[in-house]
Design an enzyme around this catalytic site. Structure first.
Site, mmCIF file in Angstrom:
data_model
loop_
_atom_site.group_PDB
_atom_site.id
_atom_site.type_symbol
_atom_site.label_atom_id
_atom_site.label_comp_id
_atom_site.label_asym_id
_atom_site.label_seq_id
_atom_site.Cartn_x
_atom_site.Cartn_y
_atom_site.Cartn_z
ATOM 1 N N CYS A 104 1.587 6.607 5.237
ATOM 2 C CA CYS A 104 0.960 5.460 4.602
ATOM 3 C C CYS A 104 1.991 4.703 3.784
ATOM 4 O O CYS A 104 2.445 5.189 2.736
ATOM 5 C CB CYS A 104 -0.179 5.912 3.707
ATOM 6 S SG CYS A 104 -0.891 4.466 2.955
ATOM 7 N N GLY A 105 2.353 3.526 4.274
ATOM 8 C CA GLY A 105 3.365 2.729 3.584
ATOM 9 C C GLY A 105 2.866 2.174 2.268
ATOM 10 O O GLY A 105 3.569 2.196 1.266
HETATM 11 O O1 LIG Z 1 0.342 1.008 4.702
HETATM 12 C C1 LIG Z 1 -0.034 1.911 5.462
HETATM 13 O O2 LIG Z 1 0.741 2.473 6.248
HETATM 14 C C2 LIG Z 1 -1.464 2.383 5.377
HETATM 15 N N1 LIG Z 1 -2.381 1.479 4.745
HETATM 16 C C3 LIG Z 1 -3.722 1.920 5.149
HETATM 17 C C4 LIG Z 1 -3.497 2.412 6.553
HETATM 18 C C5 LIG Z 1 -2.090 2.954 6.586
HETATM 19 O O3 LIG Z 1 -2.107 4.345 6.436
#
Ligand SMILES: O=C(O)[C@H]1NCC[C@@H]1O
Length: 403
Positions: A104-105
């Site tokens: 999860c970024g």
């Molecule tokens: O930024 C992300 O990688 C995450 N945001 C919600 C879904 C992904 O895991």
């Protein structure tokens, strides 16, 4: 943040679960730093244990009445094999409306800012095994925080400055950036058959659609909105329609053993071989950011039709790797990645992604992707689960879907 004892005594069997609340381009991260059960083992063992034995905590924190079906969580883990070996400062498990994601970024950017600000303030609301090194900042005044997340090691570069009280703090005038595990496309132009039970009205007479499949710490299908039968830009997206279509597409993909076995390839861990979401991508729309060669806009549906408000860091990794594999992007070429929300805001909205190094994963040409963005605080909470409160164990209201 302490719950008064006359309230907590109503929940004698519940620990107080303490969180810091943040958002990254609108996507929440509820960061659990205290009160989570003391689980041990490798990080993937902890993830499996959390799933099997502590899922009621995820449901209580993510669903209503404490959260909502779009809530996202991160549980800080003081130990893991990479923490023990000194490679990571701490471990992190991620919580979604369906389970435990692998990368999860947006939460990575948030947790790294929190880790730096805690260390800079000399505070210890949660333990980290290795100190943050403010003594060797280099010319750009940045520190590196290493997080062990389920897909592997993520190194996060956090810009810092001295605050008014002479303590180090994150410099929020500059973006935080991270480099995660190798990202790679596993399928380009793949046909997903759509048996009649998996079709949606906008599809018309079509019986299959063509997708790309790419890994950025989690596996995504990548499609354009018009491929799904919708308008060809995301300027005014039909979000309920796209949500239904991508849910059907995900089910159709998962119903094919051949597709799962052929395209969800991970060299080391079968726990990581699942389809996490769909990136509906409009390569024509997007506010450009300074220093980038172009922009695109994506709406990411992940877990159980959860919609990412942020531009999805792991999705950016997957899309950069895909563009690289297609020969559309080169090393060091920066691109602005938007969500339909971030496109409305200049400045802190977009994530910027670039491939910084080519590597190999099995037979796949892979890249290390650098992703940058901003994370903001929204508050802090203490939660408890009162004995006998069945509704408070967690539910979601639209259609009364339950935990
Ligand atoms: O930024 C992300 O990688 C995450 N945001 C919600 C879904 C992904 O895991």
């Amino acid at each position: 943040m302490e719950i008064p004892s006359f309230i907590s005594s109503a929940a004698q069997n519940s620990p107080q679960i303490k969180t810091i609340e943040m958002h990254t381009t609108g996507e929440p991260t509820r960061i659990v730093y205290s009160g989570y059960p003391d689980i041990t083992g490798t990080l993937l063992e902890q993830r499996a244990h959390a799933k099997a034995h502590h899922d009621h905590i995820r449901r209580a924190l993510i669903y209503e009445p404490r959260g909502h079906r779009e809530m996202y969580g991160a549980v800080l883990r003081p130990s893991s094999e990479l923490v023990e070996s000194g490679e990571a400062h701490l471990g992190v498990l991620f919580l979604t409306n369906e389970g435990y994601s692998t990368m999860c970024g947006h939460a990575t950017l948030a947790v790294a800012r929190l880790v730096v600000d805690q260390a800079g303030a000399g505070s210890q609301i949660f333990p980290i095994r290795r100190p943050i090194d403010f003594d060797n900042l280099g010319s750009r005044d940045e520190v590196v925080v290493s997080l062990h997340v389920p897909c592997g090691l993520v190194n996060v570069t956090v810009p810092v400055r001295r605050g008014s009280n002479d303590r180090w703090t994150t410099d929020i005038r500059r973006p935080i950036s991270y480099r995660s595990v190798p990202s790679y496309a596993t399928g380009i132009g793949i046909t997903v058959p759509l048996p009649s039970s998996y079709r949606w009205p906008e599809l018309g007479q079509r019986e299959s659609i063509i997708v790309d499949i790419s890994y950025g710490g989690a596996f995504y299908l990548v499609v354009s909105p018009d491929t799904l039968g919708f308008a060809d830009t995301l300027a005014k997206p039909d979000i309920p329609g796209l949500s239904r279509a991508t849910a059907q597409l995900k089910e159709a993909f998962n119903s094919s053993q051949h597709l799962r076995q052929s395209f969800l390839y991970h060299a080391e861990h079968s726990d990581l071989q699942f389809l996490y979401g769909t990136l509906v991508t409009d390569a024509k729309t997007g506010l450009a950011s300074p220093g980038t060669g172009g922009a695109e806009t994506t709406i990411c549906f992940f877990s159980d039709a959860q919609v990412d408000r942020s531009p999805t860091g792991s999705g950016v990794q997957a899309k950069v790797a895909l563009a690289y594999a297609k020969g559309e992007r080169k090393l060091s070429e920066k691109w602005a990645y938007h969500s339909v929300l971030s496109n409305r805001y200049d400045g802190e909205g977009a994530f910027v992604g670039e491939a910084v190094k080519e590597v190999t994963v099995g037979s796949h040409k892979a890249v290390i992707v650098e992703v940058s963005g901003w994370a903001r605080y929204t508050g802090a909470s203490s939660f408890l689960i009162e004995d006998g409160d069945a509704i408070g164990e967690g539910f979601w209201f639209d259609g009364l879907g339950a935990a």
